[in-house]
Design a protein around this motif. Structure first.
Motif, PDB file in Angstrom:
ATOM      1  N   LEU A  90       0.831  -1.207   0.000  1.00  0.00           N
ATOM      2  CA  LEU A  90       0.000   0.000   0.000  1.00  0.00           C
ATOM      3  C   LEU A  90       0.865   1.257   0.000  1.00  0.00           C
ATOM      4  CD1 LEU A  90      -2.816  -0.969   2.550  1.00  0.00           C
ATOM      5  CD2 LEU A  90      -3.066  -0.655   0.080  1.00  0.00           C
ATOM      6  N   SER A 126      -4.748   3.403  10.957  1.00  0.00           N
ATOM      7  CA  SER A 126      -5.795   2.377  10.944  1.00  0.00           C
ATOM      8  C   SER A 126      -5.240   1.032  11.413  1.00  0.00           C
ATOM      9  CB  SER A 126      -6.400   2.246   9.551  1.00  0.00           C
ATOM     10  OG  SER A 126      -5.462   1.706   8.634  1.00  0.00           O
ATOM     11  N   ARG A 149      -1.919  10.255   3.359  1.00  0.00           N
ATOM     12  CA  ARG A 149      -2.425   8.924   3.029  1.00  0.00           C
ATOM     13  C   ARG A 149      -1.634   7.840   3.760  1.00  0.00           C
ATOM     14  NH1 ARG A 149      -2.697   8.547  -3.415  1.00  0.00           N
ATOM     15  NH2 ARG A 149      -2.834   6.339  -2.818  1.00  0.00           N
ATOM     16  N   THR A 191      -3.344   5.335   6.701  1.00  0.00           N
ATOM     17  CA  THR A 191      -3.231   3.877   6.633  1.00  0.00           C
ATOM     18  C   THR A 191      -2.501   3.336   7.852  1.00  0.00           C
ATOM     19  OG1 THR A 191      -3.148   3.988   4.206  1.00  0.00           O
ATOM     20  CG2 THR A 191      -2.426   1.942   5.234  1.00  0.00           C
TER      21      THR A 191
END
Length: 285
Positions: free
Chosen positions: A111, A235, A228, A232
């Motif tokens: 990611l 989370s 971003r 991520t």
């Protein structure tokens, strides 16, 4: 028979009270017809008192439709509530056996790598000193339904002359204001002008001021992609924190440190890419 009935009263889930206009008008066949009220495995008993007939049907699982609807609504509400409360938690049967199973570090790295690739693509398409048609064609636009599409799918982009770009929106004129706003807020440093169903753009000269504006845009794009990475990362840390009491403190701390370190490394890659792009933009040819 049904023409004889005045009212049907639901006394309780297992008892129906039937009032008729006249007991004398009730034919023998009507008594047989009333057995239609009973369902399989239901035993009915009819008794006549003056003009009132009471049918008590004894069935173990008889419920009214309204009662069933309330039960169904309550059940669906409980399912939704349970799903929301377990958004970032694990079901008992799927609970990981070790702390390392909480977060797939390889997937997380993929990611982060994709985020770096997206940044490089945006640098190439939005931060060219001499804006090309390709840059305009790849301008992202967010539609009312939340989807994002490139300008090339809504308009025809062409060069009217060496210093002017023509964006033809005759097939989608409703997007004229949205396209204009997207161009103004982009890193192209342009002032679009609407004429009819078209937008005309004067390409900027490569001046020192233009270069400095592109440098600021490079920093803005870098910050957006660092956000971003951070979102991520947070989370995943939230998942670890939700079950931290189930594992040893040392194992949980190590996993948290690994996630933070990976995020920090990729943020450094973004900073390096931004710095390199800014140097390239300020370099006089």
């Amino acid at each position: 028979m049904f023409g004889l009935w005045n009212k049907i009263f639901l006394i309780k889930p297992t008892c129906v009270l039937l009032h008729v206009r006249s007991a004398s008008r009730l034919q023998p066949n009507s008594l047989a017809s009333m057995q239609l009220l009973s369902t399989p495995h239901t035993y009915g008993r009819l008794s006549a008192k003056s003009s009132t007939f009471e049918s008590c049907m004894y069935q173990r699982d008889i419920h009214t439709s309204s009662y069933l609807c309330k039960k169904k609504a309550k059940r669906e509400k409980n399912v939704k509530k349970k799903s929301a409360s377990q958004d970032d938690e694990f079901e008992a049967e799927d609970f990981p056996q070790s702390v390392d199973e909480l977060v797939d570090m390889d997937a997380l790295q993929s990611l982060f790598t994709a985020t770096i690739s997206d940044l490089q693509q945006e640098f190439a398409s939005q931060l060219a000193l001499r804006t090309s048609l390709t840059s305009f064609n790849h301008l992202p636009l967010e539609l009312d339904n939340g989807k994002s599409v490139n300008l090339q799918y809504l308009a025809q982009v062409s060069m009217k002359n060496p210093r002017q770009v023509h964006v033809n929106l005759s097939s989608n004129p409703q997007y004229l204001p949205k396209v204009r706003d997207a161009l103004q807020s982009s890193s192209f440093n342009v002032n679009p002008r609407i004429e009819g169903t078209s937008i005309f753009i004067e390409t900027p000269r490569v001046t020192r001021e233009h270069r400095e504006k592109l440098v600021k845009s490079a920093k803005r794009l870098g910050d957006e992609h660092k956000n971003r990475i951070r979102d991520t990362q947070n989370s995943k840390l939230k998942v670890v924190k939700s079950v931290e009491k189930m594992f040893s403190k040392d194992a949980v701390r190590k996993l948290q440190d690994d996630i933070l370190k990976m995020g920090k490394d990729f943020n450094k890659q973004i900073d390096d890419a931004v710095k390199q792009k800014q140097t390239e933009l300020l370099k006089e040819s």
